[in-house]
Design a protein around this motif. Structure first.
Motif, mmCIF file in Angstrom:
data_model
loop_
_atom_site.group_PDB
_atom_site.id
_atom_site.type_symbol
_atom_site.label_atom_id
_atom_site.label_comp_id
_atom_site.label_asym_id
_atom_site.label_seq_id
_atom_site.Cartn_x
_atom_site.Cartn_y
_atom_site.Cartn_z
ATOM 1 N N ARG A 196 3.786 6.139 -5.305
ATOM 2 C CA ARG A 196 3.706 6.295 -6.767
ATOM 3 C C ARG A 196 2.599 7.266 -7.153
ATOM 4 O O ARG A 196 2.769 8.122 -8.008
ATOM 5 C CB ARG A 196 3.479 4.939 -7.423
ATOM 6 C CG ARG A 196 3.451 5.051 -8.920
ATOM 7 C CD ARG A 196 3.316 3.730 -9.567
ATOM 8 N NE ARG A 196 3.306 3.936 -11.002
ATOM 9 C CZ ARG A 196 3.800 3.112 -11.861
ATOM 10 N NH1 ARG A 196 4.356 2.008 -11.448
ATOM 11 N NH2 ARG A 196 3.738 3.359 -13.139
ATOM 12 N N GLU A 197 1.457 7.144 -6.513
ATOM 13 C CA GLU A 197 0.338 8.040 -6.784
ATOM 14 C C GLU A 197 0.691 9.473 -6.407
ATOM 15 O O GLU A 197 0.341 10.421 -7.112
ATOM 16 C CB GLU A 197 -0.894 7.569 -6.011
ATOM 17 C CG GLU A 197 -2.187 7.774 -6.760
ATOM 18 C CD GLU A 197 -3.335 7.121 -6.045
ATOM 19 O OE1 GLU A 197 -3.989 7.816 -5.232
ATOM 20 O OE2 GLU A 197 -3.568 5.916 -6.299
ATOM 21 N N LEU B 262 3.874 1.606 -1.284
ATOM 22 C CA LEU B 262 4.436 1.796 -2.623
ATOM 23 C C LEU B 262 3.425 2.442 -3.564
ATOM 24 O O LEU B 262 3.756 3.352 -4.324
ATOM 25 C CB LEU B 262 4.918 0.467 -3.201
ATOM 26 C CG LEU B 262 6.160 -0.135 -2.570
ATOM 27 C CD1 LEU B 262 6.402 -1.529 -3.119
ATOM 28 C CD2 LEU B 262 7.361 0.748 -2.811
ATOM 29 N N LEU B 263 2.197 1.969 -3.512
ATOM 30 C CA LEU B 263 1.154 2.555 -4.355
ATOM 31 C C LEU B 263 0.899 4.008 -3.978
ATOM 32 O O LEU B 263 0.710 4.862 -4.847
ATOM 33 C CB LEU B 263 -0.135 1.747 -4.245
ATOM 34 C CG LEU B 263 -0.122 0.379 -4.919
ATOM 35 C CD1 LEU B 263 -1.415 -0.369 -4.612
ATOM 36 C CD2 LEU B 263 0.063 0.525 -6.408
ATOM 37 N N PHE B 264 0.875 4.293 -2.684
ATOM 38 C CA PHE B 264 0.665 5.655 -2.220
ATOM 39 C C PHE B 264 1.788 6.572 -2.715
ATOM 40 O O PHE B 264 1.525 7.672 -3.209
ATOM 41 C CB PHE B 264 0.589 5.699 -0.691
ATOM 42 C CG PHE B 264 0.449 7.092 -0.157
ATOM 43 C CD1 PHE B 264 -0.779 7.738 -0.190
ATOM 44 C CD2 PHE B 264 1.555 7.762 0.361
ATOM 45 C CE1 PHE B 264 -0.903 9.033 0.295
ATOM 46 C CE2 PHE B 264 1.433 9.060 0.838
ATOM 47 C CZ PHE B 264 0.200 9.688 0.812
ATOM 48 N N MET C 40 0.830 -1.194 0.000
ATOM 49 C CA MET C 40 0.000 0.000 0.000
ATOM 50 C C MET C 40 0.874 1.259 0.000
ATOM 51 O O MET C 40 0.539 2.230 -0.650
ATOM 52 C CB MET C 40 -0.934 -0.001 1.215
ATOM 53 C CG MET C 40 -2.015 -1.063 1.171
ATOM 54 S SD MET C 40 -3.088 -0.958 -0.260
ATOM 55 C CE MET C 40 -4.054 0.452 0.138
#
Length: 117
Positions: free
Chosen positions: A7-8, A3-5, A1
């Motif tokens: 990147r976003e 990593l996704l945060f 989560m």
């Protein structure tokens, strides 16, 4: 989560930066103007580098409207291992372009050989 945060967050930063900053035009061509409307500032800077590099090549039309040889100017000035000619093909009645270097498939940006054609 996490990593996704992250990147976003980076993507959102680039999008905000694009809305605030006007991209610096180097050559003032219609192609460059169109790219400035599509790409974020970071991608547009990379596109500008590729567009500048395209000036090192000349185009020879092999088959009218479909196959081109793209030669590097002054090949003797480059290392012997460096390629000096690429084949670029225009496919699907001009809707698609393919270069044997595979730059587009690798990065998602047109290579300098395709841009030159």
């Amino acid at each position: 989560m996490r990593l996704l945060f992250d990147r976003e967050a980076n993507e959102n930063y680039e999008e905000r930066r694009t809305k605030i900053m006007l991209p610096a035009m180097r050559l003032n061509t219609p192609l460059e103007f169109h790219a400035s409307k599509i790409y974020t500032v970071a991608m547009f800077e990379k596109f500008g580098e590729i567009l500048y590099e395209a000036g090192q090549y000349r185009v020879e039309e092999v088959e009218k409207g479909s196959k081109y040889y793209v030669h590097r100017y002054d090949p003797e000035k480059h290392d012997k291992w460096c390629r000096v000619m690429y084949i670029v093909e225009v496919l699907a009645a001009g809707e698609e372009i393919a270069c044997e270097c595979g730059g587009f498939e690798h990065t998602g940006l047109l290579c300098c050989h395709s841009i030159k054609v």
